[in-house]
Design a protein around this motif. Structure first.
Motif, PDB file in Angstrom:
ATOM      1  N   PRO A   1       0.807  -1.230   0.000  1.00  0.00           N
ATOM      2  CA  PRO A   1       0.000   0.000   0.000  1.00  0.00           C
ATOM      3  C   PRO A   1       0.839   1.280   0.000  1.00  0.00           C
ATOM      4  N   TYR A   2       2.110   1.170   0.379  1.00  0.00           N
ATOM      5  CA  TYR A   2       2.970   2.354   0.417  1.00  0.00           C
ATOM      6  C   TYR A   2       3.760   2.539  -0.872  1.00  0.00           C
ATOM      7  N   GLY A   3       3.464   1.707  -1.859  1.00  0.00           N
ATOM      8  CA  GLY A   3       4.088   1.886  -3.172  1.00  0.00           C
ATOM      9  C   GLY A   3       5.396   1.154  -3.368  1.00  0.00           C
ATOM     10  N   ALA A   4       5.718   0.190  -2.510  1.00  0.00           N
ATOM     11  CA  ALA A   4       6.967  -0.551  -2.666  1.00  0.00           C
ATOM     12  C   ALA A   4       7.017  -1.239  -4.025  1.00  0.00           C
ATOM     13  N   GLU A   5       8.183  -1.176  -4.649  1.00  0.00           N
ATOM     14  CA  GLU A   5       8.370  -1.803  -5.963  1.00  0.00           C
ATOM     15  C   GLU A   5       9.597  -2.703  -6.001  1.00  0.00           C
ATOM     16  N   GLY A   6      10.390  -2.691  -4.918  1.00  0.00           N
ATOM     17  CA  GLY A   6      11.602  -3.499  -4.865  1.00  0.00           C
ATOM     18  C   GLY A   6      11.758  -4.115  -3.493  1.00  0.00           C
ATOM     19  N   TRP A   7      12.179  -5.376  -3.469  1.00  0.00           N
ATOM     20  CA  TRP A   7      12.301  -6.110  -2.217  1.00  0.00           C
ATOM     21  C   TRP A   7      13.579  -6.940  -2.244  1.00  0.00           C
ATOM     22  N   VAL A   8      14.264  -7.008  -1.106  1.00  0.00           N
ATOM     23  CA  VAL A   8      15.462  -7.842  -0.963  1.00  0.00           C
ATOM     24  C   VAL A   8      15.236  -8.796   0.194  1.00  0.00           C
ATOM     25  N   GLY A   9      15.404 -10.096  -0.052  1.00  0.00           N
ATOM     26  CA  GLY A   9      15.187 -11.035   1.034  1.00  0.00           C
ATOM     27  C   GLY A   9      15.662 -12.437   0.734  1.00  0.00           C
ATOM     28  N   SER A  10      15.841 -13.221   1.790  1.00  0.00           N
ATOM     29  CA  SER A  10      16.347 -14.588   1.643  1.00  0.00           C
ATOM     30  C   SER A  10      15.308 -15.540   1.073  1.00  0.00           C
ATOM     31  N   THR A  11      14.017 -15.354   1.411  1.00  0.00           N
ATOM     32  CA  THR A  11      13.011 -16.317   0.945  1.00  0.00           C
ATOM     33  C   THR A  11      12.682 -16.162  -0.535  1.00  0.00           C
ATOM     34  N   TYR A  12      13.207 -15.131  -1.178  1.00  0.00           N
ATOM     35  CA  TYR A  12      13.005 -15.008  -2.619  1.00  0.00           C
ATOM     36  C   TYR A  12      13.860 -16.034  -3.364  1.00  0.00           C
ATOM     37  N   ASN A  13      14.815 -16.667  -2.644  1.00  0.00           N
ATOM     38  CA  ASN A  13      15.516 -17.822  -3.198  1.00  0.00           C
ATOM     39  C   ASN A  13      14.546 -18.979  -3.420  1.00  0.00           C
ATOM     40  N   HIS A  14      13.580 -19.128  -2.498  1.00  0.00           N
ATOM     41  CA  HIS A  14      12.717 -20.302  -2.489  1.00  0.00           C
ATOM     42  C   HIS A  14      11.303 -20.031  -3.002  1.00  0.00           C
ATOM     43  N   LEU A  15      10.769 -18.849  -2.680  1.00  0.00           N
ATOM     44  CA  LEU A  15       9.329 -18.605  -2.843  1.00  0.00           C
ATOM     45  C   LEU A  15       8.988 -17.491  -3.822  1.00  0.00           C
ATOM     46  N   ALA A  16       9.868 -17.205  -4.763  1.00  0.00           N
ATOM     47  CA  ALA A  16       9.602 -16.100  -5.688  1.00  0.00           C
ATOM     48  C   ALA A  16       8.255 -16.226  -6.388  1.00  0.00           C
ATOM     49  N   PRO A  17       7.879 -17.399  -6.909  1.00  0.00           N
ATOM     50  CA  PRO A  17       6.566 -17.493  -7.570  1.00  0.00           C
ATOM     51  C   PRO A  17       5.413 -17.141  -6.635  1.00  0.00           C
ATOM     52  N   LEU A  18       5.503 -17.543  -5.377  1.00  0.00           N
ATOM     53  CA  LEU A  18       4.466 -17.232  -4.399  1.00  0.00           C
ATOM     54  C   LEU A  18       4.362 -15.721  -4.178  1.00  0.00           C
ATOM     55  N   TYR A  19       5.509 -15.071  -4.016  1.00  0.00           N
ATOM     56  CA  TYR A  19       5.484 -13.630  -3.752  1.00  0.00           C
ATOM     57  C   TYR A  19       4.952 -12.836  -4.938  1.00  0.00           C
ATOM     58  N   TYR A  20       5.270 -13.269  -6.147  1.00  0.00           N
ATOM     59  CA  TYR A  20       4.719 -12.564  -7.307  1.00  0.00           C
ATOM     60  C   TYR A  20       3.205 -12.736  -7.377  1.00  0.00           C
ATOM     61  N   GLN A  21       2.700 -13.858  -6.871  1.00  0.00           N
ATOM     62  CA  GLN A  21       1.251 -14.026  -6.789  1.00  0.00           C
ATOM     63  C   GLN A  21       0.640 -13.123  -5.715  1.00  0.00           C
ATOM     64  N   ILE A  22       1.380 -12.899  -4.633  1.00  0.00           N
ATOM     65  CA  ILE A  22       0.913 -11.942  -3.619  1.00  0.00           C
ATOM     66  C   ILE A  22       0.763 -10.562  -4.250  1.00  0.00           C
TER      67      ILE A  22
END
Length: 308
Positions: A198-219
């Protein structure tokens, strides 16, 4: 610097030495899951357990083997400012950005000291964008980043933004709007990615993007479509993923072990992190299957090699 950036693990052989040959397939795996870049030598990458020479080797390996159109940011922070400056100089012609967290033993007691520290490092790679890595739970440098933005923007010529790893959404919102979004504010709390949208974030850095990138893009896509129920459900699955592995002995080591199920054996983790056995991974997989998480992982996910 948009979309998901994976905070990568330091790949190792069974004896704990660096396994740099796996960096190329590691990068290909991330790119195949639409991960936009790698943040190397950070907390997930066990930088505190690596020597300065090993950190340089990791940087060089990623620089030589990263996929095309793939961002590479190298963390160069160090308790020893001289070492941090050396790492920054080394990375100058090899990466798309450098980052540094604050010293965490003799902790900084003022924004002025933080600015001095960052300025000393940034000027050693003057042609490279510099990001401050804000993670106060580990560094103790718990300052308002909106105040730091005002100072850094005026005093560090190559200052590019902040890797914001804290749950202070009020301060995060202020940083996002500072000077009409002139700086990149990369959100770093994976378990709260949905809260950053909701605050307009467009970039994220994190460890779980190694494993769960498809899930996060669905979020992200569910949020944009106005389907908050689905977005919330998916975020809860991501939280379950983190909490389950964390209880097995700390997420840094167990998350690294989980990468074996994607065909990437990144080796053991150095002390004090825990490396999971096949039997332990099999138990974790059963837990994830019960909540419907396995179908949300990348196509490379395969339990065929597990003995449990």
């Amino acid at each position: 610097m948009k979309d998901l950036i994976a905070a990568t693990y330091a790949p190792m052989h069974k004896d704990g030495s660096l396994n740099l040959d796996i960096v190329k397939p590691y990068g290909k795996f991330l790119k195949s899951n639409k991960v936009a870049g790698a943040f190397v030598n950070g907390s997930t990458g066990d930088f505190v357990s690596l020597s300065t020479d090993e950190r340089k080797q990791v940087t060089e390996a990623w620089s030589k083997n990263k996929p095309s159109d793939f961002h590479l940011v190298c963390h160069v922070g160090h308790n020893n400012l001289r070492e941090a400056r050396e790492l920054a100089s080394h990375a100058e012609d090899k990466v798309d950005g450098i980052a540094a967290l604050a010293p965490y033993y003799f902790r900084l007691n003022s924004l002025g000291k933080l600015l001095e520290y960052c300025s000393e490092i940034a000027q050693c790679a003057p042609k490279t964008p510099f990001y401050y890595y804000h993670i106060p739970v580990l560094t103790g440098a718990n300052f308002q980043m909106i105040d730091f933005l005002e100072m850094a923007g005026e005093n560090i010529p190559n200052f590019a933004g902040i890797k914001y790893t804290q749950s202070n959404l009020i301060d995060f919102q202020k940083c996002m709007g500072f000077k009409n979004g002139s700086y990149k504010i990369l959100f770093g709390v994976d378990e709260q990615l949905l809260s950053s949208l909701p605050y307009g974030a467009e970039g994220w850095v994190g460890s779980t993007y190694n494993h769960l990138a498809p899930l996060y893009y669905q979020i992200i896509s569910s949020f944009k479509a106005g389907d908050m129920e689905r977005a919330t459900n998916l975020q809860q699955k991501a939280v379950h993923f983190v909490e389950t592995l964390d209880k097995m002995g700390g997420f840094n080591g167990t998350g690294k072990s989980f990468m074996r199920l994607f065909g990437l054996d990144l080796g053991p983790s150095r002390f004090p992190h825990t490396t999971l056995s096949d039997n332990q991974l099999a138990t974790v997989v059963k837990s994830f299957d019960k909540i419907g998480l396995l179908s949300l992982l990348s196509p490379e996910f395969n339990t065929g090699s597990l003995k449990g």
